[in-house]
Write a protein that holds these residues in place. Sequence first.
Motif, PDB file in Angstrom:
ATOM      1  N   ALA A 121      20.322  12.385 -10.408  1.00 27.24           N
ATOM      2  CA  ALA A 121      21.545  12.532  -9.610  1.00 27.24           C
ATOM      3  C   ALA A 121      21.551  11.500  -8.485  1.00 27.24           C
ATOM      4  O   ALA A 121      22.588  10.888  -8.193  1.00 27.24           O
ATOM      5  CB  ALA A 121      21.639  13.945  -9.040  1.00 27.24           C
ATOM      6  N   ALA A 122      20.397  11.284  -7.867  1.00 26.66           N
ATOM      7  CA  ALA A 122      20.289  10.274  -6.814  1.00 26.66           C
ATOM      8  C   ALA A 122      20.544   8.879  -7.391  1.00 26.66           C
ATOM      9  O   ALA A 122      21.245   8.066  -6.776  1.00 26.66           O
ATOM     10  CB  ALA A 122      18.902  10.337  -6.159  1.00 26.66           C
ATOM     11  N   ILE A 123      20.017   8.605  -8.565  1.00 25.83           N
ATOM     12  CA  ILE A 123      20.232   7.311  -9.222  1.00 25.83           C
ATOM     13  C   ILE A 123      21.722   7.104  -9.486  1.00 25.83           C
ATOM     14  O   ILE A 123      22.261   6.018  -9.243  1.00 25.83           O
ATOM     15  CB  ILE A 123      19.407   7.217 -10.519  1.00 25.83           C
ATOM     16  CG1 ILE A 123      17.928   7.059 -10.175  1.00 25.83           C
ATOM     17  CG2 ILE A 123      19.884   6.080 -11.408  1.00 25.83           C
ATOM     18  CD1 ILE A 123      16.971   7.217 -11.333  1.00 25.83           C
ATOM     19  N   ALA A 124      22.398   8.144  -9.954  1.00 28.68           N
ATOM     20  CA  ALA A 124      23.839   8.040 -10.228  1.00 28.68           C
ATOM     21  C   ALA A 124      24.613   7.715  -8.951  1.00 28.68           C
ATOM     22  O   ALA A 124      25.499   6.852  -8.956  1.00 28.68           O
ATOM     23  CB  ALA A 124      24.349   9.335 -10.847  1.00 28.68           C
TER      24      ALA A 124
ATOM     25  N   ARG B  94      18.043  -0.105 -14.225  1.00 25.56           N
ATOM     26  CA  ARG B  94      18.636   0.030 -15.552  1.00 25.56           C
ATOM     27  C   ARG B  94      20.073   0.573 -15.457  1.00 25.56           C
ATOM     28  O   ARG B  94      20.974   0.090 -16.137  1.00 25.56           O
ATOM     29  CB  ARG B  94      17.772   0.952 -16.409  1.00 25.56           C
ATOM     30  CG  ARG B  94      18.231   1.061 -17.844  1.00 25.56           C
ATOM     31  CD  ARG B  94      17.321   1.929 -18.674  1.00 25.56           C
ATOM     32  NE  ARG B  94      15.984   1.347 -18.754  1.00 25.56           N
ATOM     33  CZ  ARG B  94      14.853   2.034 -18.790  1.00 25.56           C
ATOM     34  NH1 ARG B  94      14.872   3.340 -18.772  1.00 25.56           N
ATOM     35  NH2 ARG B  94      13.687   1.421 -18.878  1.00 25.56           N
ATOM     36  N   GLU B  95      20.277   1.568 -14.597  1.00 22.93           N
ATOM     37  CA  GLU B  95      21.611   2.166 -14.446  1.00 22.93           C
ATOM     38  C   GLU B  95      22.585   1.179 -13.793  1.00 22.93           C
ATOM     39  O   GLU B  95      23.747   1.090 -14.203  1.00 22.93           O
ATOM     40  CB  GLU B  95      21.531   3.451 -13.624  1.00 22.93           C
ATOM     41  CG  GLU B  95      22.841   4.172 -13.442  1.00 22.93           C
ATOM     42  CD  GLU B  95      23.474   4.667 -14.728  1.00 22.93           C
ATOM     43  OE1 GLU B  95      24.665   5.022 -14.693  1.00 22.93           O
ATOM     44  OE2 GLU B  95      22.798   4.708 -15.782  1.00 22.93           O
ATOM     45  N   ILE B  96      22.134   0.433 -12.799  1.00 22.29           N
ATOM     46  CA  ILE B  96      22.993  -0.571 -12.163  1.00 22.29           C
ATOM     47  C   ILE B  96      23.390  -1.627 -13.180  1.00 22.29           C
ATOM     48  O   ILE B  96      24.551  -2.032 -13.255  1.00 22.29           O
ATOM     49  CB  ILE B  96      22.297  -1.195 -10.936  1.00 22.29           C
ATOM     50  CG1 ILE B  96      22.218  -0.163  -9.802  1.00 22.29           C
ATOM     51  CG2 ILE B  96      23.025  -2.462 -10.478  1.00 22.29           C
ATOM     52  CD1 ILE B  96      21.359  -0.590  -8.630  1.00 22.29           C
ATOM     53  N   LYS B  97      22.443  -2.056 -13.999  1.00 23.72           N
ATOM     54  CA  LYS B  97      22.736  -3.057 -15.033  1.00 23.72           C
ATOM     55  C   LYS B  97      23.750  -2.507 -16.035  1.00 23.72           C
ATOM     56  O   LYS B  97      24.703  -3.192 -16.409  1.00 23.72           O
ATOM     57  CB  LYS B  97      21.447  -3.457 -15.754  1.00 23.72           C
ATOM     58  CG  LYS B  97      21.643  -4.515 -16.794  1.00 23.72           C
ATOM     59  CD  LYS B  97      20.330  -4.892 -17.458  1.00 23.72           C
ATOM     60  CE  LYS B  97      20.579  -5.919 -18.544  1.00 23.72           C
ATOM     61  NZ  LYS B  97      19.361  -6.253 -19.256  1.00 23.72           N
TER      62      LYS B  97
ATOM     63  N   LEU C 121      23.366   6.310  -6.163  1.00 27.17           N
ATOM     64  CA  LEU C 121      22.959   5.009  -5.645  1.00 27.17           C
ATOM     65  C   LEU C 121      23.542   3.855  -6.458  1.00 27.17           C
ATOM     66  O   LEU C 121      23.727   2.762  -5.937  1.00 27.17           O
ATOM     67  CB  LEU C 121      21.429   4.895  -5.616  1.00 27.17           C
ATOM     68  CG  LEU C 121      20.729   5.714  -4.541  1.00 27.17           C
ATOM     69  CD1 LEU C 121      19.234   5.776  -4.817  1.00 27.17           C
ATOM     70  CD2 LEU C 121      21.000   5.121  -3.164  1.00 27.17           C
ATOM     71  N   SER C 122      23.834   4.090  -7.720  1.00 29.62           N
ATOM     72  CA  SER C 122      24.357   3.014  -8.565  1.00 29.62           C
ATOM     73  C   SER C 122      25.884   3.020  -8.620  1.00 29.62           C
ATOM     74  O   SER C 122      26.478   2.178  -9.280  1.00 29.62           O
ATOM     75  CB  SER C 122      23.783   3.126  -9.974  1.00 29.62           C
ATOM     76  OG  SER C 122      24.188   4.328 -10.580  1.00 29.62           O
TER      77      SER C 122
ATOM     78  N   ILE D 152      24.328  10.701   0.608  1.00 27.55           N
ATOM     79  CA  ILE D 152      23.681  11.008  -0.675  1.00 27.55           C
ATOM     80  C   ILE D 152      22.688  12.141  -0.498  1.00 27.55           C
ATOM     81  O   ILE D 152      22.667  13.095  -1.277  1.00 27.55           O
ATOM     82  CB  ILE D 152      22.999   9.754  -1.262  1.00 27.55           C
ATOM     83  CG1 ILE D 152      24.055   8.731  -1.683  1.00 27.55           C
ATOM     84  CG2 ILE D 152      22.096  10.121  -2.444  1.00 27.55           C
ATOM     85  CD1 ILE D 152      23.479   7.379  -2.074  1.00 27.55           C
ATOM     86  N   ALA D 153      21.865  12.046   0.529  1.00 31.71           N
ATOM     87  CA  ALA D 153      20.862  13.088   0.794  1.00 31.71           C
ATOM     88  C   ALA D 153      21.542  14.432   1.045  1.00 31.71           C
ATOM     89  O   ALA D 153      21.105  15.464   0.529  1.00 31.71           O
ATOM     90  CB  ALA D 153      20.000  12.694   1.982  1.00 31.71           C
TER      91      ALA D 153
END
Length: 94
Positions: A17-20, A59-62, A22-23, A33-34
């Motif tokens: 969820a944090a990756i989503a 990977r998610e940003i790419k 942040l990207s 986000i926090a």
Amino acid sequence: MNKRSSRRLPLSDIHYAAIALLSDVKRPSHKEIARRLGITRMTLYRYRKRPDFQRELKREIKRRTEELMRENRGRARVRAARDIEWFFRESGLS
């Protein structure tokens, strides 16, 4: 001798969820986000230090960048086709 295990647990749902967040193109601040995830900013910063988290975030940003590029290429093609049609209509060459 009791050695402490240096093995990390795999990424959990909250990590993804944090990756989503942040990207995301319209990325909110780390504080926001926090707050959304119910963790502290320091926890989020600790997540970001993890090599596996960094790898997944990259990977998610790419993936999202490539998706946006595909969408924009499609729009550019449509725009170019319309511009060509307009040019020939206006110039009387059609």
